[in-house]
Design an enzyme around this catalytic site. Structure first.
Site, PDB file in Angstrom:
ATOM      1  N   ARG A  76      27.203 -43.165   1.199  1.00  0.00           N
ATOM      2  CA  ARG A  76      27.027 -42.289   0.027  1.00  0.00           C
ATOM      3  C   ARG A  76      27.192 -43.031  -1.301  1.00  0.00           C
ATOM      4  NH1 ARG A  76      27.092 -37.076  -0.693  1.00  0.00           N
ATOM      5  NH2 ARG A  76      28.074 -36.606   1.293  1.00  0.00           N
ATOM      6  N   GLU A 107      21.353 -32.644  12.105  1.00  0.00           N
ATOM      7  CA  GLU A 107      20.270 -32.872  11.141  1.00  0.00           C
ATOM      8  C   GLU A 107      19.120 -33.605  11.813  1.00  0.00           C
ATOM      9  OE1 GLU A 107      22.854 -33.503   7.046  1.00  0.00           O
ATOM     10  OE2 GLU A 107      21.417 -35.029   7.631  1.00  0.00           O
TER      11      GLU A 107
END
Length: 141
Positions: free
Chosen positions: A31, A93
């Site tokens: 991230r 996901e």
């Protein structure tokens, strides 16, 4: 496939996609470095990109807004990092992204971030190797 290819595909289609790109990544791994830089590059290329900017709580099911964003995206970029597959969220996901690819030809672009692609191939070929916590683990090279 380049950013220009995705951008060109984005402008040539006349459908109901909200996002050009959905970014799937393991927050703890990428991230604050690679994924943020990738997001900026995509946005700079005028590609509307979904980036979940909140840390996801551990759980079995995807948040509805993530499911909607995946379905509303023309393409998905999967940043496969060392701990990607140890996250139930990431795997959920991935399942939805691959379903969108199969059913609706959503573009899927994998990026191997400090992971050897052959490690991922081995996992798939062996029907997934689970560690003692029943999670898939990738080794970095």
């Amino acid at each position: 496939m380049t950013l220009e290819d995705v951008s060109e595909a984005s402008s040539s289609c006349n459908d109901q996609h909200i996002y050009d790109v959905f970014l799937s990544f393991r927050g703890a791994d990428t991230r604050n470095n690679f994924t943020n830089h990738l997001h900026k590059a995509l946005e700079d290329a005028n590609l509307k990109t979904f980036l979940d900017d909140k840390e996801i709580e551990t759980g079995l099911y995807l948040k509805p807004e993530l499911e909607s964003a995946i379905r509303a995206s023309r393409a998905s970029i999967i940043v496969l990092s060392k701990n990607y597959a140890s996250s139930t969220w990431c795997l959920n996901e991935l399942v939805l992204i691959l379903e969108q690819h199969r059913k609706f030809n959503q573009i899927v672009i994998p990026i191997f971030y400090h992971v050897d692609p052959s490690d991922v191939r081995k996992l798939l070929g062996n029907m997934h190797t689970f560690n003692s916590a029943n999670r898939i683990t990738l080794t970095s090279k």
